[in-house]
Motif scaffolding. Structure first.
Motif, PDB file in Angstrom:
ATOM      1  N   ARG A 123       1.011  11.036   4.839  1.00  9.52           N
ATOM      2  CA  ARG A 123       1.698   9.978   5.598  1.00  9.52           C
ATOM      3  C   ARG A 123       3.177   9.928   5.208  1.00  9.52           C
ATOM      4  O   ARG A 123       4.068   9.878   6.065  1.00  9.52           O
ATOM      5  N   ARG A 163       0.063   5.077  -6.608  1.00  5.04           N
ATOM      6  CA  ARG A 163       0.634   5.991  -5.611  1.00  5.04           C
ATOM      7  C   ARG A 163       2.063   5.581  -5.249  1.00  5.04           C
ATOM      8  O   ARG A 163       2.945   6.434  -5.108  1.00  5.04           O
ATOM      9  N   ASP A 212      -7.838   9.659  -0.501  1.00  6.93           N
ATOM     10  CA  ASP A 212      -6.792   8.645  -0.300  1.00  6.93           C
ATOM     11  C   ASP A 212      -5.418   9.118  -0.769  1.00  6.93           C
ATOM     12  O   ASP A 212      -4.409   8.872  -0.100  1.00  6.93           O
ATOM     13  N   PHE A 244      -2.170   9.610   1.522  1.00 11.28           N
ATOM     14  CA  PHE A 244      -0.932   8.886   1.213  1.00 11.28           C
ATOM     15  C   PHE A 244       0.255   9.854   1.258  1.00 11.28           C
ATOM     16  O   PHE A 244       1.293   9.577   1.864  1.00 11.28           O
ATOM     17  N   LYS A 245       0.084  11.009   0.624  1.00 11.15           N
ATOM     18  CA  LYS A 245       1.183  11.979   0.558  1.00 11.15           C
ATOM     19  C   LYS A 245       1.500  12.569   1.930  1.00 11.15           C
ATOM     20  O   LYS A 245       2.660  12.813   2.258  1.00 11.15           O
ATOM     21  N   GLU A 305       0.811  -1.220   0.000  1.00 17.04           N
ATOM     22  CA  GLU A 305       0.000   0.000   0.000  1.00 17.04           C
ATOM     23  C   GLU A 305       0.843   1.267   0.000  1.00 17.04           C
ATOM     24  O   GLU A 305       0.366   2.344  -0.361  1.00 17.04           O
ATOM     25  N   TYR A 306       2.097   1.131   0.452  1.00 16.26           N
ATOM     26  CA  TYR A 306       2.859   2.350   0.764  1.00 16.26           C
ATOM     27  C   TYR A 306       4.329   2.002   0.886  1.00 16.26           C
ATOM     28  O   TYR A 306       4.672   0.922   1.369  1.00 16.26           O
TER      29      TYR A 306
END
Lengths: 100, 132
Positions: free
Chosen positions: B37, A83, B30, B34-35, A51-52
């Protein structure tokens, strides 16, 4: 983050699930450190569940790419979400690590 | 939100999580979350790793929504250091010359709409903002 590593004859398949961040990057590095020793390993990492990632994660992908290159192997990251891909793109990591 | 964290060693994940669970951040989309975080983690990890040398210290977190922008301000009492004064890493270097040092603040500059640094009353203050 969960990491699943499967070895077949000459390929190593890794699946990552969850967030790769400052809390687990060290563990991830330990988990994949045996792969930094092997000769001519062909490593595929399925990133669909990742996810990240922060720069803590990038650091480990960079180390892995350097060791794989030095040992004559290959590394491919697959199915990355948009992302996470942006993090690889803006840091130039998309140019040094193969992403499909 | 406003919260002061002290000590901070090993607390990056906890501080980021508090920011992510704050009432300003929860309703954002979202991609923006995300950015936030990512940039919060990069900036806080830098403070924890470098601001206080071998000692521990504090981080004050301030966040708010201002004109549709989420604004995150991080204050520490460590050594004066302007992270925006560093040269950007050369992202076109070949593999063997690439290093990860200096990427964190570079990511913040690229992901956020605005990043500012000031040194005031003995404290470093890094303020980042992003439009939702």
């Amino acid at each position: 983050m969960d990491i699943i590593i499967n070895h077949s004859e000459n390929k190593t398949l890794i699946a990552l699930n969850g967030r790769l961040d400052t809390t687990n990057a060290e563990q991830f590095q330990k988990d994949i450190s045996p792969l930094m020793e092997g000769d001519k390993l062909q490593i595929e990492i399925d990133c669909s569940g990742m996810e990240y990632t922060s720069s803590q994660g990038l650091r480990i992908f960079l180390m892995l790419q350097k060791s794989v290159t030095a040992h004559g192997g290959s590394l491919v990251l697959k199915n990355m979400n948009s992302r996470v891909k942006e993090v690889f793109d803006i840091t130039g990591f998309s140019n040094i690590i193969k992403i499909i | 939100m406003y919260k002061k964290f002290n000590p901070i060693t090993g607390k990056c994940g906890e501080i980021v999580e508090e920011i992510m669970q704050s009432p300003e951040v929860l309703p954002l989309n979202d991609t923006t979350r995300f950015k936030i975080r990512l940039c919060a983690e990069e900036a806080i990890e830098n403070i924890i790793s470098y601001a206080y040398g071998r000692n521990d210290g504090f981080i004050e977190v301030n966040s708010c929504i201002s004109d549709d922008n989420f604004v995150l301000s991080l204050k520490d009492g460590g050594m004066p250091f302007n992270p925006l004064g560093r040269k950007d890493p050369d992202i076109n270097k070949p593999l063997e010359e690439r290093e990860v040092g200096g990427l964190g603040i570079f990511i913040c500059k690229r992901m956020m709409d605005d990043v500012r640094y000031t040194y005031k009353d003995g404290c470093n203050i890094l303020t980042m903002s992003i439009r939702n």
